[in-house]
Design a protein around this motif. Structure first.
Motif, mmCIF file in Angstrom:
data_model
loop_
_atom_site.group_PDB
_atom_site.id
_atom_site.type_symbol
_atom_site.label_atom_id
_atom_site.label_comp_id
_atom_site.label_asym_id
_atom_site.label_seq_id
_atom_site.Cartn_x
_atom_site.Cartn_y
_atom_site.Cartn_z
ATOM 1 N N ALA A 295 39.204 42.842 58.322
ATOM 2 C CA ALA A 295 39.028 43.853 57.271
ATOM 3 C C ALA A 295 38.622 43.177 55.965
ATOM 4 C CB ALA A 295 40.321 44.652 57.086
ATOM 5 N N VAL A 296 39.261 42.060 55.645
ATOM 6 C CA VAL A 296 38.912 41.328 54.413
ATOM 7 C C VAL A 296 37.450 40.881 54.468
ATOM 8 C CG1 VAL A 296 39.324 39.149 53.173
ATOM 9 C CG2 VAL A 296 41.263 40.608 53.830
ATOM 10 N N ASP A 297 37.012 40.382 55.624
ATOM 11 C CA ASP A 297 35.612 39.959 55.761
ATOM 12 C C ASP A 297 34.656 41.120 55.481
ATOM 13 O OD1 ASP A 297 36.502 37.479 56.364
ATOM 14 O OD2 ASP A 297 35.789 37.442 58.449
ATOM 15 N N LEU A 298 34.988 42.279 56.063
ATOM 16 C CA LEU A 298 34.123 43.452 55.858
ATOM 17 C C LEU A 298 34.004 43.801 54.376
ATOM 18 C CD1 LEU A 298 35.306 45.895 58.704
ATOM 19 C CD2 LEU A 298 33.050 44.801 58.483
ATOM 20 N N TYR A 299 35.153 43.752 53.664
ATOM 21 C CA TYR A 299 35.149 44.127 52.248
ATOM 22 C C TYR A 299 34.513 43.054 51.387
ATOM 23 C CZ TYR A 299 37.621 48.493 52.834
ATOM 24 O OH TYR A 299 37.938 49.777 53.167
ATOM 25 N N ARG A 300 34.675 41.797 51.769
ATOM 26 C CA ARG A 300 34.011 40.712 51.037
ATOM 27 C C ARG A 300 32.491 40.856 51.156
ATOM 28 N NH1 ARG A 300 36.174 37.167 47.150
ATOM 29 N NH2 ARG A 300 38.390 36.956 47.571
ATOM 30 N N GLU A 301 32.040 41.268 52.347
ATOM 31 C CA GLU A 301 30.597 41.456 52.541
ATOM 32 C C GLU A 301 30.048 42.492 51.579
ATOM 33 O OE1 GLU A 301 29.589 42.312 56.675
ATOM 34 O OE2 GLU A 301 30.705 40.498 57.261
ATOM 35 N N ARG A 302 30.876 43.502 51.249
ATOM 36 C CA ARG A 302 30.400 44.491 50.284
ATOM 37 C C ARG A 302 30.735 44.101 48.851
ATOM 38 N NH1 ARG A 302 34.036 49.474 52.409
ATOM 39 N NH2 ARG A 302 35.010 49.329 50.365
ATOM 40 N N GLY A 303 31.238 42.897 48.668
ATOM 41 C CA GLY A 303 31.448 42.399 47.308
ATOM 42 C C GLY A 303 32.825 42.684 46.730
ATOM 43 N N GLU A 304 33.722 43.244 47.526
ATOM 44 C CA GLU A 304 35.077 43.506 47.019
ATOM 45 C C GLU A 304 35.860 42.191 47.001
ATOM 46 O OE1 GLU A 304 36.237 46.451 46.105
ATOM 47 O OE2 GLU A 304 35.081 47.996 47.168
ATOM 48 N N LYS A 305 36.587 41.964 45.913
ATOM 49 C CA LYS A 305 37.340 40.711 45.807
ATOM 50 C C LYS A 305 38.734 40.886 46.424
ATOM 51 C CE LYS A 305 34.848 38.819 41.913
ATOM 52 N NZ LYS A 305 34.846 38.485 40.491
ATOM 53 N N VAL A 306 38.745 40.776 47.730
ATOM 54 C CA VAL A 306 40.013 40.960 48.450
ATOM 55 C C VAL A 306 40.367 39.679 49.201
ATOM 56 C CG1 VAL A 306 39.669 43.447 48.716
ATOM 57 C CG2 VAL A 306 38.867 41.895 50.494
ATOM 58 N N GLY A 307 41.658 39.506 49.428
ATOM 59 C CA GLY A 307 42.133 38.344 50.180
ATOM 60 C C GLY A 307 43.368 38.707 50.980
ATOM 61 N N LEU A 308 43.821 37.747 51.763
ATOM 62 C CA LEU A 308 44.974 38.028 52.619
ATOM 63 C C LEU A 308 45.929 36.823 52.620
ATOM 64 C CD1 LEU A 308 45.141 39.744 56.027
ATOM 65 C CD2 LEU A 308 45.863 37.359 55.953
ATOM 66 N N ILE A 309 47.211 37.133 52.593
ATOM 67 C CA ILE A 309 48.223 36.086 52.792
ATOM 68 C C ILE A 309 48.985 36.398 54.066
ATOM 69 C CG2 ILE A 309 50.364 35.061 51.926
ATOM 70 C CD1 ILE A 309 49.318 35.498 49.093
#
Lengths: 392, 301, 180, 93
Positions: A280-294
């Motif tokens: 999910a993080v990868d998908l959102y990063r592809e659209r430019g969202e600054k998301v991450g996961l711990i």
């Protein structure tokens, strides 16, 4: 050097344990852990596992048999799930408070009722105050590798605390995938033999083990136990690094930070749902969202400082996806742990608790993207005391 | 073994000053057992009177001169299975693994682990001292409390008088696990007692279960000086027959000629003080019925 | 990544068939995962499972909701389970059946269908109505995702040469129907 | 304050033997009548604290009581076949 195999989670656990050459194994079958016992029994029957195998009549006895063996100085292994863990609670608590290092795999299963045999982390999460170190892993390779790491951590002289390696029932226990199985020689090189120097149960040195103690002594033992838990924080990180240089695989130690650079929105995961979270993080990063996961790999001791460090100033909101509940908090269990860790250090971030995956329910990619959407919205409009979101 | 040797030569491996009640036969049993099993022993004493008396120790002090630990009430047989199995991996099969457990840890809470260990034929010596109740915590009922007994949880009231169920027969239950050796012992019959502990030690091929009848002066209400005579009466009235089981054969080891009426045993302790004629007749009937079952086992084997 | 859902009945060897696909993929330096989903372990009851194949590590440990392929080990399941649920566009269907394709009610998004009478082939080779190794052959032929040899080699290792012959015949006997 | 002394990690009774001064418990003490006593040792078989002593190497040694830990239960008085033991009230020390 290593063999590449396709193994189920339970096979990976059995293989990992066998590679560590325990002296005594006792286990009782329970869904979804049963095939761990079966694989160990098969290896034993084939002469590939030299340990004493004790086919006990219950989990209570499984933990008791390995406790006796550990008391006498042996390296031991067992595995269980849910009701089995509940049944062994009495000797389970004692194992850690006698400071007997061992490794126990837990194929996580929801606690009843309603009656269920499927995945959930309520079993192991509920006993997080029992003085054991607890790992939660993401895939089958990590099951095998973490069992090997865990013996080294448990038996470290500054730790001497038993370790649970928890993996989600069915989603990992019965999942088959590619697993590299290291050679016995390499494991032997990494994991020295266990020679306890803090406990003796031997006619050559006749002393009592665990006589009655008064309250003042009890405080001292608890104090030491808590200090050892804190000492384990560094040991866990270091053992993971050392494991990496020996085997070529490492997991970040206490936590894994995934695409956390410049992240503004952070999702916490625990266990097998991490993969969906990362996708999910990868998908959102592809659209430019600054998301991450711990990914919280270790629930006990709680990796407070690593989490604080990972949550850089850019982070504006967090979400925690739990596969368990905290009765009375109206949230997931990990959510409260994370919030307490932040609050204790004066860090305040708005957060949302997500609860999913109970009783075998799936935590899907769609759930993870929905969770990200909710946390992104929270970051845009910060607000405290948000209600728990159920991923169903 | 010569009895003089046992009592005057062998080292007493328990602390000389244990806080068992004056006249406690369990303390006597523990001392005799330890003398005979000797130093090369790993001992477990379950939560109960003997740990309360300090057999495991206090703070940094140990209650006996051999390695000892207190297992849980529920897991003595399995914990010590693990101890023994580990000794085996180390090539140290010579080490004796001995559990000294009360009836609660044996017949009740600890029964599952005991049954499992016996079924697996674990190579351990399991000894139950049966004082017919949870005597360390105030004389509560156990599965081995005899029918009609007063206990603090089966009090004598105006409607219900004492425990309503018969004693759980642990020695027969363990014999039916086909344990390597099972015997009933009484500290009132010293020669028989010593013989059976020695025999237990000579058996190295499996699970050994010894059941020691252990009257409790505080819980059963009698004067401390009468401990041995109470135990003797239990045997002489056929309330507690002395026998052993080995390889499918039952053998009576102390023969009782002209058994005394149960009344004499009942009269010797306060916990049966409330008995009326019917309760006495009931327990006599139970004693006779069980004795004739045992007789058939002794006769046929 | 290719996602597959398998449907069968307890006792038809669904789990072992899926394990063979995973093992064959891993042996071919690919990545594969399979999660069974079953309740009480009993013969005859419907069982299913979720398979994924990829050239890179597979992180998703979830059920499959939109399969690229559905494998059905027993066509009687069509009456009680929605085996076609959520199938993707241009999906594959591999089915053990004696029916004609028209009798199967295949949804329109399925583009390639592999029909095989796996039960009879199994009876012929192994004398038991366990269609799993036959369906593996049909799966290879229908999807072309894995080489047949990789599968038959694993079948021979895990079972025996009778089963690998059954698998081989499954491959050859499968009727492939392209709907577009 | 970090207490990590290796000795304190697991609870061990390594401080020696736990010994209570149970000799102080007595109200009555056993006294052997040497005339009646035949050294049969029955009292020794039944003494819960094993206070009866005899030197087997010395043929002339008589049976005696080590009163250090005797709790005064009175079993020996009851069980002595010759009635050679009497429980007598402890003196004020």
């Amino acid at each position: 050097m290593s063999m590449v195999n396709a193994l189920t989670g339970n096979e990976a656990a059995a293989k990992g344990a066998a590679l560590c050459k325990p002296d005594v194994i006792a286990a009782y079958p329970i869904t979804p852990q049963s095939s761990v016992v079966e694989h160990l029994a098969q290896m034993h029957a084939d002469g590939l596992l030299k340990a004493e195998m004790v086919e006990v009549e219950s989990e209570h006895s499984a933990m008791s048999v390995v406790q006796g063996a550990a008391l006498a100085g042996g390296r031991t292994f067992t595995a269980t799930s849910a009701q089995g863990l509940a049944l062994m609670y009495e000797p389970y608590f004692r194992m850690s408070t006698m400071r007997l290092p061992m490794v126990m795999a837990i194929a996580g299963r929801e606690m009843t009722s309603p009656e269920t045999i499927w995945a959930g982390q309520q079993d192991s999460v509920s006993v997080r105050e029992s003085g054991w170190i607890q790992f939660y892993v993401e895939d089958n390779q990590e099951i095998l590798d973490t069992i090997i790491q865990s013996y080294k951590i448990a038996e470290d002289n500054s730790v001497l605390i038993p370790v649970n390696v928890c993996y989600d029932g069915f989603y990992l226990s019965h999942l088959i995938e590619r697993v590299e199985v290291p050679t016995e020689e390499l494991v032997e090189q990494f994991l020295p033999p266990y020679c306890p120097k803090h406990i003796y149960f031997d006619p050559e040195r006749p002393i009592a083990v665990d006589p009655m103690f008064d309250g003042s002594m009890m405080m001292k033992f608890r104090h030491n136990h808590l200090e050892a838990m804190q000492a384990a924080l560094d040991v866990i990180d270091n053992v993971d690094k050392e494991f990496g240089s020996t085997f070529g695989r490492s997991y970040g130690g206490l936590i894994e930070e995934y695409r956390m650079d410049d992240a503004e929105v952070v999702l916490f995961s625990i266990g097998s749902s991490t993969g969906a979270g990362k996708d999910a993080v990868d998908l959102y990063r592809e659209r430019g969202e600054k998301v991450g996961l711990i990914k919280v790999r270790v629930l006990r001791p709680f990796p407070t400082k690593r989490i604080l460090k990972a949550l850089s100033k850019s982070v504006r909101a967090i979400g925690v996806v739990d596969r368990s509940v905290s009765f009375g908090w109206n949230t997931g269990a990990l959510f409260q742990e994370v919030m307490a860790a932040l609050g204790n250090y004066g860090r305040s971030l708005p957060g949302i608790s997500f609860i999913g995956g109970l009783g075998g329910a799936d935590i899907t990619l769609d759930h993870m993207t929905a969770a990200l959407d909710a946390v992104i919205a929270l970051a845009e409009k910060p607000e405290y005391g948000k209600s728990t979101i159920w991923l169903d | 073994m010569n009895l003089n040797e046992v009592f005057f030569e062998l080292e007493d491996l328990a602390s000389p000053g244990l806080s068992a009640c004056p006249g406690c036969p369990a303390e006597l049993a523990l001392r005799i057992v330890l003398k005979i099993v000797g130093n090369n022993t790993l001992l477990g004493v379950t939560p109960g009177c003997m740990t309360g008396a300090g057999a495991v120790g206090w703070n940094r002090l140990s209650g006996v001169k051999v390695p000892v630990t207190m297992p849980l009430l529920t897991n003595a047989a399995s914990l010590f299975s693990g101890v023994k199995r580990f000794c085996h991996t180390q090539g140290r099969d010579d080490i004796r693994v001995v559990v000294f457990a009360g009836d609660g840890a044996t017949a009740d809470a600890g029964f599952q682990a005991l049954s499992g260990a016996a079924e697996r034929n674990e190579n351990i010596l399991y000894i139950c001292y049966d004082n017919e109740g949870y005597m360390n915590t105030g004389f509560q009922r156990s599965g081995t409390s005899s029918k009609g007994s007063y206990t603090s949880t089966t009090p004598v009231g105006s409607v219900i008088k004492g425990k309503q169920q018969n004693k759980k027969d642990m020695p027969l239950i363990m014999a039916m696990h086909d344990a390597a050796y099972v015997a009933t012992l009484s500290t009132a019959y010293t020669r028989d007692f010593v013989n059976k502990v020695e025999k237990a030690l000579s058996i190295k091929d499996g699970f050994v279960y010894l059941h020691i009848f252990s009257p409790c002066l505080s819980g059963w209400r009698y004067e401390s000086k009468n401990t041995i005579s109470v135990g003797r009466l239990a045997v002489q009235t056929n309330f507690y027959p002395l026998y052993e089981y080995r390889e499918g054969r039952f053998t009576q080891t102390v023969k009782v000629k002209n058994a005394k009426p149960i009344q004499e045993f009942l009269n010797s302790v306060g916990k049966f003080k409330h008995f009326d004629e019917k309760q006495t007749a009931d327990i006599q009937q139970w004693v006779d019925r069980r004795y004739s079952l045992l007789e058939s086992l002794w006769r046929d084997s | 990544m290719k996602e597959v859902r398998l449907h069968g009945r307890g006792g038809q060897g669904l789990l072992r068939a899926a394990h063979i696909i995973v093992k064959a993929a891993v042996a071919s330096d690919k990545f594969a995962t399979f999660i069974p989903y079953f309740g009480v372990e009993r013969r005859g009851s419907p069982v299913y499972g979720f398979l994924r194949l990829d050239d890179k590590p597979i992180r998703l440990k979830t059920q499959v909701y939109h399969p690229d392929c559905v494998i059905v080990l027993d066509d009687t399941l069509l009456d009680e389970v929605d085996v076609y649920e959520g199938m993707k566009e241009n999906a594959f269907l591999v089915i053990n059946t004696r029916r004609t394709v028209e009798q199967l009610g295949v949804p329109k998004q399925v583009s390639t269908i592999g029909l095989v009478n796996a039960t009879d082939i199994a009876l012929k080779h192994i004398n038991r109505s366990i269609p799993n190794t036959v369906i593996l052959g049909a799966f290879c032929r229908t999807t072309n995702w894995l080489p047949l040899e990789a599968i038959t080699e694993k079948v021979e290792k895990e079972f025996d040469s009778k089963n690998s012959a059954a698998c081989d015949e499954g491959y050859r006997a499968a009727t492939i129907i392209k709907t577009r | 304050m970090i207490v990590m002394d290796i000795k304190w990690i697991s609870p061990l009774g390594d401080g020696g033997l736990y010994v209570l001064n149970t000799g102080k418990w007595r109200t009555f003490r056993p006294v052997i009548d040497k005339e009646k006593c035949t050294d049969c040792a029955t009292c020794a078989h039944y003494c819960p604290v094993q206070a009866m002593r005899k030197d087997l190497k010395d043929k002339d040694s008589r049976l005696y009581i080590d009163l250090s830990y005797c709790k005064g239960c009175g079993i020996c008085e009851v069980e002595c076949p010759r009635k050679a033991i009497t429980m007598v009230r402890e003196e004020v020390m």
